[in-house]
Write a protein that holds these residues in place. Structure first.
Motif, short mmCIF file in Angstrom:
data_model
loop_
_atom_site.label_atom_id
_atom_site.label_comp_id
_atom_site.label_asym_id
_atom_site.label_seq_id
_atom_site.Cartn_x
_atom_site.Cartn_y
_atom_site.Cartn_z
N SER A 58 3.07 -7.24 2.25
CA SER A 58 2.72 -5.83 2.45
C SER A 58 1.40 -5.67 3.19
CB SER A 58 2.67 -5.12 1.08
OG SER A 58 1.75 -5.78 0.22
N SER A 59 0.39 -6.47 2.84
CA SER A 59 -0.92 -6.32 3.48
C SER A 59 -0.85 -6.69 4.96
CB SER A 59 -1.96 -7.19 2.77
OG SER A 59 -1.57 -8.55 2.79
N LEU A 94 0.99 -3.87 6.84
CA LEU A 94 0.15 -2.68 6.97
C LEU A 94 -0.93 -2.90 8.02
CD1 LEU A 94 -0.51 0.15 5.97
CD2 LEU A 94 -1.93 -0.88 4.18
N GLN A 95 -1.50 -4.09 8.06
CA GLN A 95 -2.54 -4.39 9.04
C GLN A 95 -1.97 -4.34 10.47
OE1 GLN A 95 -4.36 -8.20 8.48
NE2 GLN A 95 -5.93 -7.89 10.05
N ARG A 130 0.61 -2.66 11.42
CA ARG A 130 0.96 -1.27 11.73
C ARG A 130 -0.27 -0.49 12.16
NH1 ARG A 130 2.67 2.43 13.90
NH2 ARG A 130 3.66 4.29 13.01
N GLN A 131 -1.40 -0.70 11.47
CA GLN A 131 -2.63 -0.01 11.80
C GLN A 131 -3.20 -0.43 13.16
OE1 GLN A 131 -4.99 -0.94 8.37
NE2 GLN A 131 -4.24 0.81 7.18
N TYR A 168 8.31 -1.34 11.32
CA TYR A 168 7.54 -1.40 10.08
C TYR A 168 8.42 -1.03 8.88
CZ TYR A 168 4.15 -0.05 6.53
OH TYR A 168 3.44 0.07 5.35
N VAL A 178 9.49 -3.54 5.78
CA VAL A 178 9.15 -3.15 4.41
C VAL A 178 10.40 -3.22 3.52
CG1 VAL A 178 8.49 -1.20 2.96
CG2 VAL A 178 7.14 -1.77 4.96
#
Length: 501
Positions: free
Chosen positions: A131-132, A135-136, A138-139, A148, A152
């Motif tokens: 997950s981390s 998310l990184q 994606r950002q 994304y 997930v």
């Protein structure tokens, strides 16, 4: 003479026993010698060319992983690294067969996978899938929103944990006494229709309310009325006659002098205790053995259902009783109606998939087959995707294919499914982008719809057998609009929930 012979070999540079050489240890036995020793009851270690006695781990692993020749009447035990004879038993019963050996190996694998899941050692199928990290990326703009979301979902699939569901029933002697055979959820996933095998033959069927799955304690309520039939239930589907999922359509196999039938039962029949409180149409249509059934939701063929029979398709109007018959030339094992058009898609034992426009009247020859696709084996399940441009099909060779109906070409294959002769359903969840199927080996497999990657293989909580193949339902809202997402698995007498949070 023998002493002088080996001394001569030592003079010419041959290793002696002092340096680890043994003339009988490294002599490669002939097939006759090997069989001769085995018939005397002596276990035999397979000898490989090029093996070494130096104790090198790589050479020992090579010996264990090399292909072991198969000897008639013997089996090879990989743990003991020896051949053993298949001993005949009494009364034509052999306690040690290849099937029992394969079953033992499969059972060991299943127990190992279950142990890994209990210890939460299950790893994701793709490197860096956490997950981390997602998310990184994606950002940083390295992942699109579509990619994304898909990744997930893959991560969530691998984090699903099994929990047993408690089934409450007004009659405590009924719940948990018969093996689940089929579970089918309605469109809203508020209820599941269940078919259970009865020990002395026949089936029991009823409805379970899933509203309790939204709570912390996993409990479901079985409706009061359970019905028994001494005939086999071949196929089941929900029917929307008076309102969405108001009825259940059952196909029952005929026995002896009793013909087969298709029964349309109101869902309220299973929850009402007073016969006067049972609204809705209750009817039965006599037919020969039906392999499959489907209900039509298109208004151009309102109140119609189809049954796949031996070498023909029967489309019946429930209200008028009017019937249309289409000759197929092969048994129809799978069916589904389209919703945007009055088309019926059929999968046959011959491997052919074809569509029928149920509005047409001319049914001479094969001209009424609008779309024709072909598998190499019997087609056991078909599922139309939401836009109805694609069709998913599974067969008895274990192949799952995604067909583009506009070009009549296969665009994807989902590998890993196991099937040899059973009629096994496919479950497509486009909202999550997942395909779920249970194999004849009793493993539940989940694939990504987008790239056909196998995301997870779930072992059955019970030993695999023909009468213990799990029946599953996957939904984003088990228990209704406020329900919980996850996988529902019915196997033997138990019901399990795999949370998809």
């Amino acid at each position: 003479m023998k002493r002088n012979y080996w001394r001569g070999k030592e003079k010419h540079g041959w290793s002696n026993r002092k340096h680890g050489y043994h003339p009988h240890r490294y002599r490669r036995p002939s097939h006759n010698n090997c069989t001769e020793r085995l018939e005397q009851g002596e276990p035999q270690t397979p000898v490989n060319e090029g093996s070494s006695s130096s104790g090198d781990p790589s050479s020992s692993s090579l010996t264990q992983n090399s292909v072991v020749p198969e000897l008639p009447g013997f089996y090879y035990d990989s743990e003991k690294n020896r051949y053993f004879r298949l001993l005949p038993g009494h009364n034509n019963y052999n306690p040690l067969t290849k099937e029992s050996i394969q079953y033992k190996a499969m059972e060991c694998k299943r127990l190992r996978l279950l142990e890994e899941e209990e210890k939460q050692k299950k790893k994701t199928t793709r490197a860096g899938l956490n997950s981390s990290m997602l998310l990184q990326k994606r950002q940083l703009g390295l992942l699109s929103s579509t990619s994304y979301c898909r990744l997930v979902h893959e991560l969530k699939v691998n984090c699903m944990q099994r929990r047993k569901i408690e089934i409450h029933s007004p009659d405590s002697s009924v719940a948990g006494t018969n093996n689940f055979k089929i579970i089918v959820a309605d469109v809203a996933c508020e209820r599941i229709f269940t078919v259970n095998d009865v020990e002395h033959g026949g089936c029991k069927y009823g409805i379970i309310n899933l509203s309790g799955l939204g709570k912390e304690t996993l409990t479901v309520e079985m409706y009061d009325n359970l019905y028994f039939t001494n005939r086999k239930v071949n196929s089941v589907c929900w029917a929307s006659l008076t309102h969405p999922d108001s009825h259940v359509l059952l196909c029952l196999m005929g026995i002896a002098e009793t013909p087969g039938c298709a029964s349309l039962l109101p869902a309220s029949l299973f929850s009402s205790t007073n016969p006067g409180d049972r609204p809705g149409m209750l009817c039965s249509f006599k037919i020969s053995t039906a392999w499959s059934c489907a209900w039509c939701l298109n208004p151009q063929a309102d109140n119609c259902f189809s049954t796949g029979l031996t070498r023909r398709v029967l489309v019946t109007n429930v209200v008028t009783g009017h019937r249309q018959t289409f000759g197929t030339g092969s048994d129809v094992l799978a069916q589904q109606f389209a919703t945007q058009t009055p088309m019926l898609y059929n999968g046959c034992r011959s491997g052919e998939i074809f569509s029928i426009d149920v509005r047409q009247r001319n049914r001479k020859g094969q001209s009424w087959k609008a779309i024709r696709l072909f598998h190499d084996s019997a087609v056991t399940s078909i599922r139309l995707l939401e836009a109805e441009h694609y069709l998913m099909a599974g067969d008895m060779a274990g192949k799952i294919k995604l067909w583009d109906l506009r070009t009549a070409k296969c665009v994807k294959q989902y590998k890993g499914h196991h099937n040899e002769y059973a009629i096994l359903p496919l479950h497509v969840n486009e909202e999550e982008g997942l395909l779920t199927a249970v194999g004849q080996d009793c493993y539940t497999r989940i694939w990504s719809l987008q790239d056909a990657q196998l995301l997870r293989t779930i072992p059955s909580p019970h030993p695999s057998s023909k009468d213990a193949i799990p029946s599953v339902v996957f939904s984003s809202r088990l228990g209704g609009s406020r329900g919980v997402p996850g996988l529902l698995m019915a196997v033997k007498q138990d019901l399990y929930h795999f949370s998809y949070n």
